[in-house]
Design a protein around this motif. Structure first.
Motif, PDB file in Angstrom:
ATOM      1  N   ARG A 110       3.382   4.614 -12.688  1.00  0.00           N
ATOM      2  CA  ARG A 110       2.480   3.740 -13.425  1.00  0.00           C
ATOM      3  C   ARG A 110       2.316   4.230 -14.731  1.00  0.00           C
ATOM      4  O   ARG A 110       1.851   3.287 -15.982  1.00  0.00           O
ATOM      5  CB  ARG A 110       1.335   3.985 -12.572  1.00  0.00           C
ATOM      6  N   THR A 150       0.886  -1.199  -0.046  1.00  0.00           N
ATOM      7  CA  THR A 150       0.066   0.074   0.201  1.00  0.00           C
ATOM      8  C   THR A 150       0.873   1.175   0.071  1.00  0.00           C
ATOM      9  O   THR A 150       2.120   1.081   0.370  1.00  0.00           O
ATOM     10  CB  THR A 150      -1.011  -0.165   1.110  1.00  0.00           C
ATOM     11  N   SER A 151       0.339   2.527  -0.313  1.00  0.00           N
ATOM     12  CA  SER A 151       0.988   3.685  -0.465  1.00  0.00           C
ATOM     13  C   SER A 151       1.483   4.144   1.053  1.00  0.00           C
ATOM     14  O   SER A 151       2.393   4.547   1.497  1.00  0.00           O
ATOM     15  CB  SER A 151       0.240   4.608  -0.790  1.00  0.00           C
ATOM     16  N   ARG A 161       1.872   8.110  -3.635  1.00  0.00           N
ATOM     17  CA  ARG A 161       0.895   8.101  -4.689  1.00  0.00           C
ATOM     18  C   ARG A 161       1.238   8.971  -5.948  1.00  0.00           C
ATOM     19  O   ARG A 161       1.089   8.566  -7.143  1.00  0.00           O
ATOM     20  CB  ARG A 161      -0.340   8.455  -4.486  1.00  0.00           C
ATOM     21  N   ARG A 162       1.611  10.214  -5.395  1.00  0.00           N
ATOM     22  CA  ARG A 162       2.203  11.087  -6.450  1.00  0.00           C
ATOM     23  C   ARG A 162       3.397  10.584  -7.232  1.00  0.00           C
ATOM     24  O   ARG A 162       3.406  10.589  -8.377  1.00  0.00           O
ATOM     25  CB  ARG A 162       2.541  12.391  -5.689  1.00  0.00           C
ATOM     26  N   SER A 196      -1.120  -0.486 -10.263  1.00  0.00           N
ATOM     27  CA  SER A 196      -1.838  -0.190  -8.867  1.00  0.00           C
ATOM     28  C   SER A 196      -3.164  -1.186  -8.761  1.00  0.00           C
ATOM     29  O   SER A 196      -3.885  -1.353  -9.886  1.00  0.00           O
ATOM     30  CB  SER A 196      -1.989   1.207  -8.635  1.00  0.00           C
ATOM     31  N   LYS A 204      -6.715  -1.787  -6.616  1.00  0.00           N
ATOM     32  CA  LYS A 204      -7.497  -0.921  -5.654  1.00  0.00           C
ATOM     33  C   LYS A 204      -8.314  -2.063  -4.496  1.00  0.00           C
ATOM     34  O   LYS A 204      -8.040  -3.049  -5.042  1.00  0.00           O
ATOM     35  CB  LYS A 204      -8.711  -0.068  -6.173  1.00  0.00           C
ATOM     36  N   TRP A 254       0.668  -1.421  -4.644  1.00  0.00           N
ATOM     37  CA  TRP A 254       1.436  -1.016  -5.727  1.00  0.00           C
ATOM     38  C   TRP A 254       2.304  -2.346  -5.961  1.00  0.00           C
ATOM     39  O   TRP A 254       2.605  -2.988  -4.974  1.00  0.00           O
ATOM     40  CB  TRP A 254       2.444  -0.030  -5.418  1.00  0.00           C
ATOM     41  N   ALA A 288       1.725   9.048   2.737  1.00  0.00           N
ATOM     42  CA  ALA A 288       1.114   8.162   1.545  1.00  0.00           C
ATOM     43  C   ALA A 288       0.601   8.927   0.200  1.00  0.00           C
ATOM     44  O   ALA A 288       0.976   8.373  -0.676  1.00  0.00           O
ATOM     45  CB  ALA A 288      -0.058   7.334   2.003  1.00  0.00           C
ATOM     46  N   VAL A 289       0.421   9.994   0.694  1.00  0.00           N
ATOM     47  CA  VAL A 289       0.066  11.035  -0.681  1.00  0.00           C
ATOM     48  C   VAL A 289       1.400  11.221  -1.488  1.00  0.00           C
ATOM     49  O   VAL A 289       1.124  11.355  -2.798  1.00  0.00           O
ATOM     50  CB  VAL A 289      -0.584  12.341  -0.138  1.00  0.00           C
ATOM     51  N   GLY A 338       2.534   7.713  -9.202  1.00  0.00           N
ATOM     52  CA  GLY A 338       1.416   7.906 -10.467  1.00  0.00           C
ATOM     53  C   GLY A 338       2.343   7.919 -11.716  1.00  0.00           C
ATOM     54  O   GLY A 338       1.935   7.467 -12.779  1.00  0.00           O
TER      55      GLY A 338
END
Length: 149
Positions: A48, A25-26, A41-42, A55, A57, A63, A37-38, A45
């Motif tokens: 990805r 996980t993030s 994700r950035r 990723s 969900k 990830w 975690a933000v 991204g």
């Protein structure tokens, strides 16, 4: 001035993804990297979008690598994280009218461009698998431990 550590942090995380038993996980990656975690994700991204990670969900999601480490080069990762500066800014523009500053800046700028070209050529030849030669890591089980490696 704070240095940009996106490249080394993402390389670290990608190699740990290889050792994971499943997606991370993030939040788990953020804990491992000492960030939010933000931020993960950035950063991920771009990875990805470049086809380096995938990723998933939902429960058990997170990830995962989309390619083997043998196929991912440092140049791939460098580009996916937005091509952060490789060197600190050595050129001063405090007195742009000064002929000495202009001469110094011209030589420094040319040298930095040459050094960057050499570094990027080396990045293109190095895979993440090459970085890991001789390193034995424990298997990660979905959640990162509190200890950073």
């Amino acid at each position: 001035m704070r240095t940009d550590s996106r490249l080394s942090r993402v390389l670290h995380a990608l190699i740990h993804l290889k050792q994971a038993e499943g997606p991370l996980t993030s939040e788990a990656l953020g804990e491992m990297l000492g960030t939010n975690a933000v931020v993960v994700r950035r950063l991920f991204g771009g990875l990805r979008d470049s086809g380096l990670v995938a990723s998933e969900k939902g429960h058990g999601g997170g990830w995962a690598l989309a390619q083997p480490l043998e196929k991912i080069t440092l140049l791939d990762v460098y580009r996916a994280v937005g091509e952060p500066p490789l060197f600190s800014d050595l050129v001063s523009e405090d007195h742009p009218e000064c002929l000495v500053e202009q001469a110094v800046n011209a030589h420094l700028s040319a040298t930095l461009r040459d050094a960057e070209a050499v570094m990027l050529a080396r990045f293109e030849k190095l895979t993440l698998a090459m970085l890991m030669r001789g390193v034995k890591l424990p298997v990660l089980r979905g959640k990162a431990s509190r200890k950073r490696s």
